[in-house]
Design a protein around this motif. Structure first.
Motif, PDB file in Angstrom:
ATOM      1  N   LEU A 270       0.893  -1.195   0.216  1.00 30.38           N
ATOM      2  CA  LEU A 270      -0.034   0.043   0.023  1.00 30.38           C
ATOM      3  C   LEU A 270       0.828   1.223   0.178  1.00 30.38           C
ATOM      4  O   LEU A 270       1.983   1.476   0.626  1.00 30.38           O
ATOM      5  CB  LEU A 270      -0.649   0.026   1.153  1.00 30.38           C
ATOM      6  CG  LEU A 270      -2.382  -0.919   1.369  1.00 30.38           C
ATOM      7  CD1 LEU A 270      -2.777  -1.016   2.595  1.00 30.38           C
ATOM      8  CD2 LEU A 270      -3.284  -0.124   0.546  1.00 30.38           C
ATOM      9  N   VAL A 271       0.363   2.025  -0.835  1.00 29.14           N
ATOM     10  CA  VAL A 271       1.233   3.526  -0.551  1.00 29.14           C
ATOM     11  C   VAL A 271       0.130   4.614  -0.050  1.00 29.14           C
ATOM     12  O   VAL A 271      -0.988   4.576  -0.413  1.00 29.14           O
ATOM     13  CB  VAL A 271       1.606   4.061  -2.036  1.00 29.14           C
ATOM     14  CG1 VAL A 271       2.480   5.519  -1.962  1.00 29.14           C
ATOM     15  CG2 VAL A 271       2.316   3.046  -2.907  1.00 29.14           C
ATOM     16  N   VAL A 272       0.683   5.438   0.834  1.00 27.80           N
ATOM     17  CA  VAL A 272      -0.140   6.688   1.160  1.00 27.80           C
ATOM     18  C   VAL A 272       0.459   7.993   0.866  1.00 27.80           C
ATOM     19  O   VAL A 272       1.593   8.130   0.921  1.00 27.80           O
ATOM     20  CB  VAL A 272      -0.103   6.379   2.850  1.00 27.80           C
ATOM     21  CG1 VAL A 272      -1.027   7.625   3.338  1.00 27.80           C
ATOM     22  CG2 VAL A 272      -0.747   5.242   3.308  1.00 27.80           C
ATOM     23  N   THR A 273      -0.501   8.865   0.352  1.00 31.14           N
ATOM     24  CA  THR A 273      -0.174  10.184  -0.145  1.00 31.14           C
ATOM     25  C   THR A 273      -1.039  11.230   0.427  1.00 31.14           C
ATOM     26  O   THR A 273      -2.256  10.800   0.084  1.00 31.14           O
ATOM     27  CB  THR A 273       0.059  10.104  -1.644  1.00 31.14           C
ATOM     28  OG1 THR A 273       0.735  11.449  -2.088  1.00 31.14           O
ATOM     29  CG2 THR A 273      -1.164   9.985  -2.396  1.00 31.14           C
ATOM     30  N   ILE A 274      -0.464  12.403   0.797  1.00 30.61           N
ATOM     31  CA  ILE A 274      -1.452  13.482   1.262  1.00 30.61           C
ATOM     32  C   ILE A 274      -1.037  14.797   0.862  1.00 30.61           C
ATOM     33  O   ILE A 274      -1.772  15.646   0.750  1.00 30.61           O
ATOM     34  CB  ILE A 274      -1.372  13.511   2.897  1.00 30.61           C
ATOM     35  CG1 ILE A 274      -0.172  13.951   3.364  1.00 30.61           C
ATOM     36  CG2 ILE A 274      -1.848  12.024   3.464  1.00 30.61           C
ATOM     37  CD1 ILE A 274      -0.109  14.187   4.927  1.00 30.61           C
TER      38      ILE A 274
END
Length: 429
Positions: free
Chosen positions: A256-260
């Motif tokens: 999983l990749v998280v970006t904000i």
């Protein structure tokens, strides 16, 4: 000892004997102080004036005016005793907690000035700031001692700085800013087409999870992470956006990749090999980057006022936020069901004189040479950092304290010591 110290010490020893024993052990001779003259006078330590050199009492009254008329107040730093004395003039004040930020400095002031006016007041409680895990409100923190705080009280100092800077830091996230409103409009089409991050919650109950940041210490783990990634039974890999490219360059495919961040571009999140890799994002992310991502996408919000209208019109689950992408990444791991979470590259500092793993100095922010602050690393030594990193560390530590059911582990001693974590023996000797 001076006559002033004997008089002050008599009060402290009677009221706070344990604290007095610690003060006596402080090395006040290590404090290089000099008298500074103006219309009045004050002490200067390392070029930092403890108070105004023109009118100490007027300055203290200005500081006191910033505090509400509450029965209990907190003052961080002792200064020359002016602010406690002024606050004690309030008839409605029931308790004043004075938190020492520099023990040796306070011991020196006790030798030079009569502090009995406020020390003898029964409403006063005196303590070392570092004896408490967090800060208390409402408070006023004396500016000079925010800079002069000693090592023992540094962790509380960091939390004070973070709290004081909060409204200033949030000014760029005013929901009324035209740029923010436009970005949310541009991202709405993507958000409505994608799934809610809530669908991921509870899907990894009992599974170990690795949360991978981009701190310099990550570079020492690439080989081991690649090996673990190839195992049939292994932890889930969640990485932050800026760690994605360095991981892929070392043959490591995250789960999983998280970006904000609205500034994340294809340079940080190349889409060409993103097939099968889910992306969790906030609507402030670039819609161009989101649309190009080939894996499944999950939209999320935070508690930020930026998403207030969207939350009402198009409900989605929330992830914890605190200024860094590491915060929602860790929160996602917890909400997916992780009860053993190991942090990689969560350094909040510049160990090895590097800012990030897999990126050149200055690529993702200010270069190392601009670092003017420090935190304690896992060896107990000072390591350079920048102010916002210290703030991110405070937010993560508070989050960890709220989740005693989760065992948080750190994979390196090189970065900041993270209160509430233990070192993972598989990666740290």
């Amino acid at each position: 000892m001076s006559e002033f110290f004997q008089a002050n010490a008599q009060v402290i020893q009677l009221r706070w004997p344990a604290l007095f024993a610690r003060l006596v052990a402080e090395d006040s001779s290590a404090i290089q102080a000099e008298l500074v003259q103006g219309l009045g006078s004050t002490l200067s330590v390392d070029g930092i004036q403890l108070t105004s050199r023109h009118d100490r009492i007027h300055e203290a009254r200005v500081q006191a005016a910033s505090l509400p008329e509450k029965p209990r107040l907190h003052v961080y730093g002792t200064g020359l005793g002016d602010l406690p004395a002024v606050l004690l003039e309030r008839a409605g004040l029931e308790r004043l907690y004075v938190h020492v930020l520099n023990g040796a400095l306070f011991a020196l002031v006790l030798q030079l000035l009569d502090q009995r006016q406020w020390l003898e007041d029964p409403r006063v409680e005196l303590m070392y700031a570092g004896d408490h895990a967090d800060i208390f409100t409402p408070f006023f923190a004396l500016p000079a001692e925010m800079l002069l705080a000693d090592d023992f009280n540094a962790k509380v100092r960091d939390r004070l700085v973070n709290e004081v800077h909060l409204s200033f830091n949030n000014r760029e996230f005013d929901p009324q800013l035209p740029a923010i409103q436009q970005r949310l409009r541009d991202s709405l089409e993507v958000l409505l087409a994608d799934d809610d991050v809530a669908q991921l919650f509870g899907t990894c109950i009992g599974r170990e999870i690795y949360v991978i940041g981009t701190g310099p210490s990550l570079e020492g783990h690439f080989e081991r992470l690649a090996s673990v990634r190839g195992q049939a039974e292994r932890p889930l890999f969640i990485c932050v956006d800026t760690a994605y490219r360095p991981l892929r360059q070392h043959g490591i495919i995250p789960d999983l990749v998280v970006t904000i961040d609205q500034l994340i571009s294809f340079r940080h999140l190349p889409f060409e090999e993103s097939d099968g890799i889910p992306l969790v994002y906030l609507p402030m992310s670039s819609p161009t980057v989101l649309k190009a991502w080939r894996g499944k996408r999950y939209g999320a919000y935070t508690a930020s006022p930026v998403y207030a209208t969207l939350r009402q019109q198009h409900p989605r689950a929330e992830l914890h936020a605190g200024g860094s992408v590491i915060h929602p990444a860790v929160d996602l791991a917890v909400k997916m069901g992780g009860t053993r979470i190991t942090l990689f590259g969560a350094d909040f500092a510049f160990p090895m004189n590097k800012t990030h793993a897999g990126w050149d100095d200055g690529d993702l922010g200010p270069p190392v040479e601009q670092a003017r602050h420090w935190v304690r690393d896992g060896y107990g030594e000072r390591v350079r950092t920048q102010l916002n990193f210290r703030g991110y560390l405070c937010v993560l530590e508070r989050y960890i304290a709220l989740h005693p059911e989760v065992r948080f582990l750190n994979s390196s001693r090189a970065g900041a010591m993270i209160v509430g974590t233990q070192f993972n023996p598989e990666f740290v000797q």
